[in-house]
Design a protein around this motif. Structure first.
Motif, PDB file in Angstrom:
ATOM      1  N   ARG A 113       0.849  -1.202   0.000  1.00 13.55           N
ATOM      2  CA  ARG A 113       0.000   0.000   0.000  1.00 13.55           C
ATOM      3  C   ARG A 113       0.875   1.239   0.000  1.00 13.55           C
ATOM      4  NH1 ARG A 113      -5.497  -0.703   1.483  1.00 13.55           N
ATOM      5  NH2 ARG A 113      -5.913  -2.819   2.131  1.00 13.55           N
ATOM      6  N   HIS A 114       0.337   2.272  -0.610  1.00 11.22           N
ATOM      7  CA  HIS A 114       0.996   3.579  -0.581  1.00 11.22           C
ATOM      8  C   HIS A 114       0.110   4.486   0.258  1.00 11.22           C
ATOM      9  CE1 HIS A 114       3.391   6.946  -1.754  1.00 11.22           C
ATOM     10  NE2 HIS A 114       2.329   7.586  -2.215  1.00 11.22           N
ATOM     11  N   CYS A 115       0.723   5.334   1.027  1.00 13.73           N
ATOM     12  CA  CYS A 115      -0.046   6.152   1.956  1.00 13.73           C
ATOM     13  C   CYS A 115       0.251   7.632   1.735  1.00 13.73           C
ATOM     14  CB  CYS A 115       0.282   5.737   3.394  1.00 13.73           C
ATOM     15  SG  CYS A 115      -0.731   6.553   4.604  1.00 13.73           S
ATOM     16  N   ASP A 116      -0.612   8.300   0.980  1.00 13.30           N
ATOM     17  CA  ASP A 116      -0.470   9.751   0.821  1.00 13.30           C
ATOM     18  C   ASP A 116      -0.912  10.460   2.096  1.00 13.30           C
ATOM     19  OD1 ASP A 116       0.506   9.712  -1.799  1.00 13.30           O
ATOM     20  OD2 ASP A 116      -1.519   9.556  -2.612  1.00 13.30           O
TER      21      ASP A 116
END
Length: 119
Positions: free
Chosen positions: A92-95
């Motif tokens: 997952r990428h977390c902005d």
């Protein structure tokens, strides 16, 4: 002591209560009890576009401070470590991420949004 009073069972009940509480307020629980070497995240939630890592703390009495007092800087570092591991392990990428706490002191429940930062 009967099995219903074990620390693990009480912790699980506190996490269940916290999950229901947060879901009623619009968050979606997407993972529970993510563990890695050195840390654990009780709940991972989605609040709109924000990924929320939630620490649930239960204190039956205040003899050694309440639930909030148990979230020490060392505990915060372990939660941040586990959050980083979760992001890496799930791809997952977390902005937008935040760290919340749900505190249960006796019969009182308190939700602290943005309780601490990663750095």
């Amino acid at each position: 002591m009967n099995d219903n009073d074990t620390t693990t069972h009480l912790g699980q009940r506190a996490e269940d209560l916290a999950a229901r509480f947060l879901e009623r307020r619009g968050l979606a629980v997407i993972a529970r009890n993510h563990r890695c070497r050195g840390g654990e995240i009780d709940l991972v939630c989605r609040d709109g576009r924000t990924l929320v890592f939630v620490e649930v703390r239960l204190r039956r009495n205040g003899d050694f401070g309440g639930a909030a007092a148990s979230i020490t800087p060392a505990k915060q570092r372990r939660v941040v470590l586990a959050a980083r591991h979760y992001l890496s392990a799930t791809g997952r990428h977390c902005d937008a991420c935040r760290f919340d706490c749900v505190l249960l002191d006796g019969k009182r429940l308190e939700w602290i949004r943005d309780a601490f930062a990663a750095d």
